[in-house]
Design an enzyme around this catalytic site. Structure first.
Site, PDB file in Angstrom:
ATOM      1  N   CYS A 113       1.013  -1.295   0.017  1.00 10.90           N
ATOM      2  CA  CYS A 113       0.087  -0.429  -0.053  1.00 10.90           C
ATOM      3  C   CYS A 113       0.653   1.423  -0.173  1.00 10.90           C
ATOM      4  O   CYS A 113       1.418   1.604  -1.141  1.00 10.90           O
ATOM      5  CB  CYS A 113      -1.573  -0.407   1.126  1.00 10.90           C
ATOM      6  SG  CYS A 113      -3.161   0.663   1.121  1.00 10.90           S
ATOM      7  N   HIS A 214      -4.109  -5.056   0.247  1.00 10.45           N
ATOM      8  CA  HIS A 214      -2.683  -5.451   1.585  1.00 10.45           C
ATOM      9  C   HIS A 214      -3.106  -7.072   1.197  1.00 10.45           C
ATOM     10  O   HIS A 214      -4.060  -7.694   1.887  1.00 10.45           O
ATOM     11  CB  HIS A 214      -4.078  -5.046   2.513  1.00 10.45           C
ATOM     12  CG  HIS A 214      -3.123  -3.102   3.384  1.00 10.45           C
ATOM     13  ND1 HIS A 214      -2.371  -3.013   3.968  1.00 10.45           N
ATOM     14  CD2 HIS A 214      -4.057  -2.282   2.869  1.00 10.45           C
ATOM     15  CE1 HIS A 214      -2.416  -1.668   4.320  1.00 10.45           C
ATOM     16  NE2 HIS A 214      -2.970  -1.062   3.399  1.00 10.45           N
ATOM     17  N   GLU A 216      -1.849  -9.119   2.894  1.00 14.95           N
ATOM     18  CA  GLU A 216      -1.408  -9.667   4.543  1.00 14.95           C
ATOM     19  C   GLU A 216      -3.027  -9.925   5.175  1.00 14.95           C
ATOM     20  O   GLU A 216      -3.046 -11.427   6.533  1.00 14.95           O
ATOM     21  CB  GLU A 216      -1.262  -8.788   5.652  1.00 14.95           C
ATOM     22  CG  GLU A 216      -1.988  -7.421   6.032  1.00 14.95           C
ATOM     23  CD  GLU A 216      -1.514  -6.609   5.286  1.00 14.95           C
ATOM     24  OE1 GLU A 216      -1.956  -5.239   5.992  1.00 14.95           O
ATOM     25  OE2 GLU A 216      -0.794  -6.533   4.181  1.00 14.95           O
TER      26      GLU A 216
END
Length: 236
Positions: A113, A214, A216
């Site tokens: 990001c 993102h 994750e």
């Protein structure tokens, strides 16, 4: 058992107040969780640019994380700062020192990001300061739904590192009002349907990848593939 590579993750920071009456660092748990599943060993990196080289001498890889702030437009030659731009000067200074040092050492890098945006600047590129003002009919890139859910599709360019990892398309989350405008010496590898750049890479490096979303949060199977490939590269 193979030794886990030591991977530095940049932290967010807030002044005194709120969670603590003293200045504090923060990092969402899913960053380190995704990295651990992929086989990495996470270490947190404070905002001290003077220690960048000392950390890089011990790290096998670097992840520049995202956050609710922006890169200073002065760093990429913009003449004026948009009203929406929020700065964290100490964080950016430290992250930029880590990034430029990692690139000089050919240490594997993953920018997430805002980390992708700073990577573009480190590669000599520029940013769009506020997407709604720059791209007519842009998608809503600041989703209101949970980030475990995808927001839109990205199309990935054949022949790129990212394509080799995840294929032609991904469904990604979205939490940004800025974007890469020019990747500098980097290569664009992913685009949103509205033309916003969603991924960049530097093929001259061992592993140098930036993604605007993102990963994750693992909203798409390709997200885990990105972490797995990054950790594999950190093994050298």
């Amino acid at each position: 058992m193979m030794t886990r590579p030591l991977i530095g993750l940049t932290l967010d920071a807030e002044p005194a107040g709120g969670w603590s009456k003293y200045p504090w660092y923060a990092l969402r748990q899913n960053y380190t969780a995704a990295l651990a599943v992929a086989g990495g060993l996470a270490v947190a990196l404070p905002h001290d640019h003077c220690l960048a080289e000392a950390y890089l001498g011990r790290l096998d890889g670097l992840i520049v994380t995202g956050g609710a702030f922006d890169v200073d437009p002065a760093l990429y030659g913009a003449g004026a700062r948009h009203d929406t731009v929020t700065l964290k000067a100490d964080r950016t200074r430290a992250e930029l020192a880590l990034l430029t040092g990692a690139l000089a050492r050919n240490v594997p890098v993953l920018g997430i990001c805002g980390g992708q945006q700073l990577l573009a600047v480190a590669l000599g590129g520029t940013l769009i300061q506020h997407i709604p003002d720059a791209i007519p009919d842009a998608l809503g890139h600041e989703q209101k739904t949970p980030h475990f859910e995808p927001s839109h599709e990205v199309r990935i360019s054949p022949g790129t590192l990212l394509y080799s990892l995840v294929g032609a398309r991904m469904q990604v989350n979205s939490s940004h009002h800025q974007a890469v405008q020019d990747p500098g010496r980097g290569v664009v590898n992913a685009m949103a349907p509205d033309g916003v750049i969603e991924g960049i890479e530097d093929p001259t490096q061992r592993f140098c990848l930036g993604v605007q979303w993102h990963p994750e949060f693992l909203a798409d199977p390709g997200d885990q593939a990105i972490f797995a490939a990054f950790v594999a590269a950190c093994h050298g």
